[in-house]
Design an enzyme around this catalytic site. Structure first.
Site, PDB file in Angstrom:
ATOM      1  N   CYS A  84       0.841  -1.207   0.000  1.00  0.00           N
ATOM      2  CA  CYS A  84       0.000   0.000   0.000  1.00  0.00           C
ATOM      3  C   CYS A  84       0.877   1.258   0.000  1.00  0.00           C
ATOM      4  CB  CYS A  84      -1.005  -0.068   1.152  1.00  0.00           C
ATOM      5  SG  CYS A  84      -2.474   0.910   0.785  1.00  0.00           S
ATOM      6  N   HIS A 183      -3.231  -4.878   1.731  1.00  0.00           N
ATOM      7  CA  HIS A 183      -2.581  -5.157   3.022  1.00  0.00           C
ATOM      8  C   HIS A 183      -2.625  -6.660   3.340  1.00  0.00           C
ATOM      9  CE1 HIS A 183      -2.232  -1.022   4.769  1.00  0.00           C
ATOM     10  NE2 HIS A 183      -3.147  -0.773   3.847  1.00  0.00           N
ATOM     11  N   GLU A 185      -1.067  -8.141   5.610  1.00  0.00           N
ATOM     12  CA  GLU A 185      -0.844  -8.333   7.057  1.00  0.00           C
ATOM     13  C   GLU A 185      -2.135  -8.201   7.858  1.00  0.00           C
ATOM     14  OE1 GLU A 185      -0.317  -5.760   5.304  1.00  0.00           O
ATOM     15  OE2 GLU A 185      -0.724  -3.935   6.444  1.00  0.00           O
TER      16      GLU A 185
HETATM   17  N1  GLN Z   1      -3.519   6.402   0.743  1.00  0.00           N
HETATM   18  C1  GLN Z   1      -2.339   6.174   1.509  1.00  0.00           C
HETATM   19  C2  GLN Z   1      -1.154   6.959   0.954  1.00  0.00           C
HETATM   20  O1  GLN Z   1      -1.269   7.616  -0.015  1.00  0.00           O
HETATM   21  C3  GLN Z   1      -1.966   4.711   1.559  1.00  0.00           C
HETATM   22  C4  GLN Z   1      -2.999   3.964   2.365  1.00  0.00           C
HETATM   23  C5  GLN Z   1      -2.513   2.719   2.992  1.00  0.00           C
HETATM   24  O2  GLN Z   1      -1.304   2.461   3.126  1.00  0.00           O
HETATM   25  N2  GLN Z   1      -3.455   1.948   3.447  1.00  0.00           N
HETATM   26  O3  GLN Z   1      -0.124   6.904   1.525  1.00  0.00           O
END
Ligand code: GLN
Length: 200
Positions: A84, A183, A185
């Protein structure tokens, strides 16, 4: 004599984000973990996870810790998984954003373009079953949790798309680098953490 790399713990970038959940996943697989906050910490880990969180903050903290160059050097030698916000940090380019001093400066390691928050806001978070073919063991789909996730909009020729969702890549690999827009995890399914260890 220096320890062989595989005896070293799994490194977790512990500047920001949900690294504790990754720690729990690796512990459940019987692996020791160690936090990485300073450049010298990278000498003591066999691989590194850049967790989800908030990439603007992560980018700033990486710079203030003096970790930008050391992280790039580390990624040339050892596996790195970005999930992410961690994927955003690994990416080569961001779509739809004008780079400025206050925004995210990605590490430019994984040849792909990502668009931040492209799957909607926090309230639009969802879990989707993702098919991984041979990259993870077993035939069951992986329950992928998307939270304000980045969409991978372009991948370079050296990037392998390991899994897709809704027509877009959600897991990509370039050699030792693994980028996930979701994610892994946040579920009890440890197959992706195992697959990352298998890259080590
Ligand atoms: N939207 C977040 C960002 O731009 C990332 C979101 C996440 O890691 N769940 O950093």
């Amino acid at each position: 004599m220096a320890k062989p790399a595989n005896d070293l713990p799994v490194g977790l970038l512990t500047l920001q984000g949900d690294y504790a959940k990754h720690e729990a996943a690796f512990r459940a697989l019987g692996c020791a973990t160690a936090g990485v906050r300073r450049p010298a910490d990278l000498d003591r880990v066999r691989c590194l996870v850049i967790p989800g969180g908030e990439s603007t903050t992560l980018s700033r903290l990486i710079d203030s810790a003096g970790l930008r160059e050391p992280l790039c050097a580390f990624a040339l030698q050892r596996p790195v998984m970005g999930t992410c916000a961690g994927l955003i940090m690994l990416a080569g380019e961001l779509a739809g954003e004008v780079p400025d001093a206050h925004g995210v400066r990605t590490l430019g390691l994984l040849d792909c373009t990502v668009r931040r928050n492209a799957y909607g806001r926090q309230v639009d978070s969802f879990t989707a079953p993702i098919r991984f073919d041979s990259f993870v063991t077993g035939d069951d789909p992986f329950p992928a949790v998307f939270i304000r996730a980045p969409r991978i909009e372009r991948v370079g020729p050296d990037v392998e798309v390991v899994a897709t969702h809704g027509g877009a890549p959600v897991a990509v690999r370039q050699g030792r680098l693994l980028g996930l827009s979701f994610h892994p995890e946040l579920t009890d399914d440890l197959r992706l953490h195992q697959a990352f260890l298998d890259l080590v």
